[in-house]
Design a protein around this motif. Sequence first.
Motif, mmCIF file in Angstrom:
data_model
loop_
_atom_site.group_PDB
_atom_site.id
_atom_site.type_symbol
_atom_site.label_atom_id
_atom_site.label_comp_id
_atom_site.label_asym_id
_atom_site.label_seq_id
_atom_site.Cartn_x
_atom_site.Cartn_y
_atom_site.Cartn_z
ATOM 1 N N UNK A 37 0.812 -1.228 0.000
ATOM 2 C CA UNK A 37 0.000 0.000 0.000
ATOM 3 C C UNK A 37 0.840 1.270 0.000
ATOM 4 N N UNK A 38 2.176 1.136 0.081
ATOM 5 C CA UNK A 38 3.070 2.294 0.261
ATOM 6 C C UNK A 38 2.730 3.444 -0.691
ATOM 7 N N UNK A 39 2.734 4.656 -0.140
ATOM 8 C CA UNK A 39 2.326 5.839 -0.896
ATOM 9 C C UNK A 39 3.243 6.131 -2.087
ATOM 10 N N UNK A 57 -4.405 -5.195 -6.398
ATOM 11 C CA UNK A 57 -4.691 -5.606 -5.020
ATOM 12 C C UNK A 57 -3.556 -5.075 -4.147
ATOM 13 N N UNK A 58 -3.873 -4.390 -3.058
ATOM 14 C CA UNK A 58 -2.803 -3.805 -2.246
ATOM 15 C C UNK A 58 -3.115 -3.914 -0.746
ATOM 16 N N UNK A 59 -2.055 -4.073 0.041
ATOM 17 C CA UNK A 59 -2.203 -4.087 1.495
ATOM 18 C C UNK A 59 -0.857 -3.724 2.129
ATOM 19 N N UNK A 60 -0.811 -3.707 3.441
ATOM 20 C CA UNK A 60 0.444 -3.398 4.138
ATOM 21 C C UNK A 60 1.441 -4.517 3.870
ATOM 22 N N UNK A 63 1.704 -8.499 1.099
ATOM 23 C CA UNK A 63 1.786 -9.908 1.490
ATOM 24 C C UNK A 63 0.533 -10.673 1.051
ATOM 25 N N UNK A 93 7.735 -0.118 5.551
ATOM 26 C CA UNK A 93 7.387 -0.023 6.965
ATOM 27 C C UNK A 93 7.350 -1.371 7.662
ATOM 28 N N UNK A 94 7.084 -2.424 6.897
ATOM 29 C CA UNK A 94 6.973 -3.767 7.479
ATOM 30 C C UNK A 94 8.306 -4.292 7.989
ATOM 31 N N UNK A 118 0.334 -9.466 12.104
ATOM 32 C CA UNK A 118 0.697 -8.182 11.488
ATOM 33 C C UNK A 118 1.472 -8.378 10.192
ATOM 34 N N UNK A 119 2.070 -9.547 9.992
ATOM 35 C CA UNK A 119 2.774 -9.891 8.751
ATOM 36 C C UNK A 119 4.048 -9.072 8.524
ATOM 37 N N UNK B 54 -0.528 9.041 -0.390
ATOM 38 C CA UNK B 54 -1.533 8.290 0.372
ATOM 39 C C UNK B 54 -1.300 6.790 0.315
ATOM 40 N N UNK B 56 -2.691 3.191 -0.358
ATOM 41 C CA UNK B 56 -3.769 2.672 -1.201
ATOM 42 C C UNK B 56 -3.911 1.177 -0.936
ATOM 43 N N UNK B 58 -6.323 -2.174 -1.622
ATOM 44 C CA UNK B 58 -7.343 -2.602 -2.591
ATOM 45 C C UNK B 58 -7.578 -4.112 -2.528
#
Lengths: 164, 164
Positions: A37-39, A57-60, A63, A93-94, A118-119, B54, B56, B58
């Motif tokens: 998800x990084x900006x 598809x995006x997440x922290x 993963x 950040x991870x 938290x992965x 930001x 993101x 998804x």
Amino acid sequence: MSVTDELVANAERYAASFTFGDLPLPPARGVAIVACMDARLNVYGLLGLREGDAHVIRNAGGVITADERRSLAISQRLLGTTEIILIHHTDCGMLTFTDDAFKESIRAEVGIKPDWSAEAFTDLDEDVAQSIARIKSDPFIPHRDSVRGFVYEVETGRLREVKA
Amino acid sequence: MSVTDELVANAERYAASFTFGDLPLPPARGVAIVACMDARLNVYGLLGLREGDAHVIRNAGGVITADERRSLAISQRLLGTTEIILIHHTDCGMLTFTDDAFKESIRAEVGIKPDWSAEAFTDLDEDVAQSIARIKSDPFIPHRDSVRGFVYEVETGRLREVKA
């Protein structure tokens, strides 16, 4: 005026010059991307995608958890994608915390420990390989021949492939 | 040459004109966006976002599951975001099936029924409100004052707010 208000105002400008009104639902390029998800990681800009090309598809961390396996199953089974691209990135950040410490800090503040992993990870290339392995072992994702993983370098803008 | 190969070649062009090498990790605008993975929804273009602005997030539907709650907790607690924008959209694939039928079709083919909820829905506005409600009730997401939900119209490029 909140940041949300400003971004909604930007959306009015987007609509004013909109030309993509007749695109079909299935992605034109048949590919699904899973990215952090990084900006700083602008997936559309980086990969030269246009509206209608690919599922994103995006997440922290970028993963693979149950929700990404769900999204990939829907992407392939209902909307025809067959290739998967994974993107992690440098300075993530991870890499800056551990699951144990993060979840303990939340427990200390809120009084409840989160029921999710938290992965966090300590090695970028290893986590890309781990994400590929999670997809390769998932029986609900039918197309697993083209699953390739990359590290995006936020310092240079370059994309480097991780050989799994 | 696969589509993945073509997109990786596009990434080389992106790197060649890259000018964002000194951006910090925390998003400049302090906002996290949760949107559907749909190929027609270009979040950066729609909201006028630039690299670094930001987070993101998804997935299929832009719904809130455990993984989005994890990503939002990390976004707010470790990287300073305080506003959340949710974006669903018209003509969404999630409106075209039911969880029961989709999971039964997988069981019939693979022999195993998925252990996840497919998160299909029948009413766009109701599902945006549902996603807002899931965030509002999550004790691990500290900033829940500015959580606003929208429907993006793929036919017109317009963003319409859903009043929760």
